[in-house]
Design a protein around this motif. Structure first.
Motif, PDB file in Angstrom:
ATOM      1  N   GLY A  22       0.968  -0.857  -0.187  1.00 11.82           N
ATOM      2  CA  GLY A  22      -0.557  -0.438  -0.009  1.00 11.82           C
ATOM      3  C   GLY A  22       0.797   1.360  -0.009  1.00 11.82           C
ATOM      4  O   GLY A  22       2.396   0.852  -0.474  1.00 11.82           O
ATOM      5  N   TRP A  31       0.369   3.845  -1.848  1.00 10.14           N
ATOM      6  CA  TRP A  31       0.225   4.227  -2.790  1.00 10.14           C
ATOM      7  C   TRP A  31      -0.324   5.659  -3.528  1.00 10.14           C
ATOM      8  O   TRP A  31      -0.316   6.075  -4.089  1.00 10.14           O
ATOM      9  CB  TRP A  31      -0.591   3.222  -3.644  1.00 10.14           C
ATOM     10  CG  TRP A  31       0.769   2.461  -4.491  1.00 10.14           C
ATOM     11  CD1 TRP A  31       0.250   0.454  -3.118  1.00 10.14           C
ATOM     12  CD2 TRP A  31       1.945   1.554  -5.173  1.00 10.14           C
ATOM     13  NE1 TRP A  31       0.816  -0.167  -4.098  1.00 10.14           N
ATOM     14  CE2 TRP A  31       1.745   0.560  -4.355  1.00 10.14           C
ATOM     15  CE3 TRP A  31       2.340   2.481  -5.466  1.00 10.14           C
ATOM     16  CZ2 TRP A  31       2.780  -0.267  -5.295  1.00 10.14           C
ATOM     17  CZ3 TRP A  31       3.529   1.591  -6.311  1.00 10.14           C
ATOM     18  CH2 TRP A  31       3.374   0.374  -6.396  1.00 10.14           C
ATOM     19  N   ASP A  36      -4.536   4.095  -4.415  1.00  8.61           N
ATOM     20  CA  ASP A  36      -4.778   2.693  -3.814  1.00  8.61           C
ATOM     21  C   ASP A  36      -5.563   3.462  -2.973  1.00  8.61           C
ATOM     22  O   ASP A  36      -6.486   3.976  -2.936  1.00  8.61           O
ATOM     23  CB  ASP A  36      -4.110   2.183  -4.235  1.00  8.61           C
ATOM     24  CG  ASP A  36      -4.352   0.666  -3.304  1.00  8.61           C
ATOM     25  OD1 ASP A  36      -5.238   0.031  -4.036  1.00  8.61           O
ATOM     26  OD2 ASP A  36      -3.354   0.035  -2.060  1.00  8.61           O
ATOM     27  N   HIS A  48      -9.983  -5.012   3.378  1.00  9.49           N
ATOM     28  CA  HIS A  48      -8.201  -4.134   2.391  1.00  9.49           C
ATOM     29  C   HIS A  48      -7.524  -4.230   4.057  1.00  9.49           C
ATOM     30  O   HIS A  48      -6.220  -4.702   3.254  1.00  9.49           O
ATOM     31  CB  HIS A  48      -8.880  -3.031   1.956  1.00  9.49           C
ATOM     32  CG  HIS A  48      -9.739  -3.188   1.009  1.00  9.49           C
ATOM     33  ND1 HIS A  48      -9.618  -3.686  -0.471  1.00  9.49           N
ATOM     34  CD2 HIS A  48     -10.808  -2.212   0.601  1.00  9.49           C
ATOM     35  CE1 HIS A  48     -10.439  -3.803  -1.339  1.00  9.49           C
ATOM     36  NE2 HIS A  48     -11.033  -2.705  -0.542  1.00  9.49           N
TER      37      HIS A  48
END
Length: 367
Positions: free
Chosen positions: A185, A187, A192, A279
């Protein structure tokens, strides 16, 4: 940790006195620090949304006294640019240390500084930021590392584990005993940042407009979000959308509304929070696999506004990791002051973690 157990919080041994930027000169009242033999530490937690800086004293028995704190704008040079990042950091330093302008002598210097700055996971960024700070000659010694990495320093004496941060964005970062580093992650909101505040806010906005069309289920999100923006009709969101698109923080500020509606049993909000936790769980699992912790057993540090303020989200993440057979050995909320104090304590005791040699940039003003 058993399923559903309350998340343990780190014990805090410090007292916080907060000073606003407009009254930061009052830090001069802490003049006893100038001649004190106690270790003076500057701690900076610089992210993509804001920068929090603390002036602390490290006393005996690991006692940490936060003398003053201050907030400034974002300090991630990758997302806001070097000029803005350096300006915001300098503003924080001047407020805490009484420096009136660049190049003038500070009324107060520190023995040690810990700079946890987002974006410095990249070597070229870390080197440039380190050289810039060294040139300011504020600290006798300092270390520079990514903000998410600092949290791992606060969860144990071995300097290993995984940190999960869910604030405006989201990222998981970890390091094992061999010095191997892994991240998942981080990003940015456009690419994202699933499970972060911006993601929750945008999911809520989409749920509102779909419900208005009849494509989605009605929920308490609609009146709550309209009230937040001072609107009467869902259609009024359209002229507001360009402003929301240019300022992600405005969307991220809807996250507390989503969490509140979820805690009150709203099914649409519950679904959004469930997906967010899924997530975040996958980010931790992916990081764990890269570091050889497929079956769990790693220390887990939690940080960021969403995880700090939502017990519901924290428990969903922990239960999700257990359900995926990847439970952490320990889990705790870690604040940057606690983590930085521990990092400094190791340095002063000459017990630097050798496997962290590629994580942070260490410097001295005279380099």
């Amino acid at each position: 940790m058993r399923s559903g157990a309350s998340l343990p919080l780190p014990s805090r041994k410090y007292r916080i006195k907060t000073f606003l930027l407009s009254s930061a000169r009052r830090v001069g009242e802490a003049g006893d620090l100038k001649d004190s033999s106690e270790n003076r530490i500057l701690i900076v937690d610089g992210g993509g949304t804001k920068t929090s800086a603390f002036l602390v004293r490290l006393g005996p028995a690991d006692h940490v006294d936060v003398v003053a704190s201050i907030r400034a704008g974002p300090a991630n040079p990758v997302s806001v640019g070097w000029e803005v990042a350096e300006q915001n950091l300098r503003q924080a330093f001047e407020g805490l240390l009484g420096r009136s302008s660049p190049g003038t002598s500070s009324t107060l210097k520190v023995n040690y500084a810990v700079l946890a700055i987002a974006g410095t996971g990249r070597e070229e960024v870390r080197s440039r930021m380190g050289a810039w700070f060294a040139n300011l000659a504020i600290a006798e010694r300092f270390c520079l590392l990514p903000d998410v990495a600092l949290l791992v320093a606060g969860i144990g004496d071995q300097g290993v584990g995984i940190a999960l941060v869910a604030g405006t964005g989201s990222i998981a970062w970890g390091i094992n005993s061999t010095g191997q580093v892994a991240r998942t992650g981080g990003w940015g909101f456009f690419l994202d940042d699933v499970g972060g505040g911006y993601w929750l806010g945008r999911q809520a906005l989409q749920a509102v407009v779909r419900a208005a069309d009849g494509r989605g289920q009605e929920s308490s999100l609609t009146p709550s979000i309209l009230k937040h923006f001072g609107l009467r009709q869902v259609e009024e969101l359209v002229p507001l959308s360009s402003r929301l698109a240019s300022k992600p923080i405005l969307v991220a500020q809807l996250a507390p509304i989503v969490l509140q509606c979820s805690s009150q049993g709203d099914p649409v909000a519950l679904n959004i929070v469930d997906r967010a936790s899924n997530h975040l769980v996958e980010m931790v699992r992916c990081t764990a696999r890269k570091l050889g912790w497929e079956a769990g057993g790693f220390p887990l540090a939690l940080g960021g506004g969403l995880l700090e303020h939502s017990e519901e989200l924290r428990q969903k993440v922990l239960k999700g990791l257990e359900a995926k057979n990847c439970p952490p050995a320990t889990a705790a909320l870690v604040d940057p002051v606690t983590a930085a104090a521990r990092l400094v304590g190791h340095a002063l005791a000459k017990e630097d973690w050798p496997h962290w040699k590629n994580v942070y940039w260490k410097g001295h003003p005279k380099i």
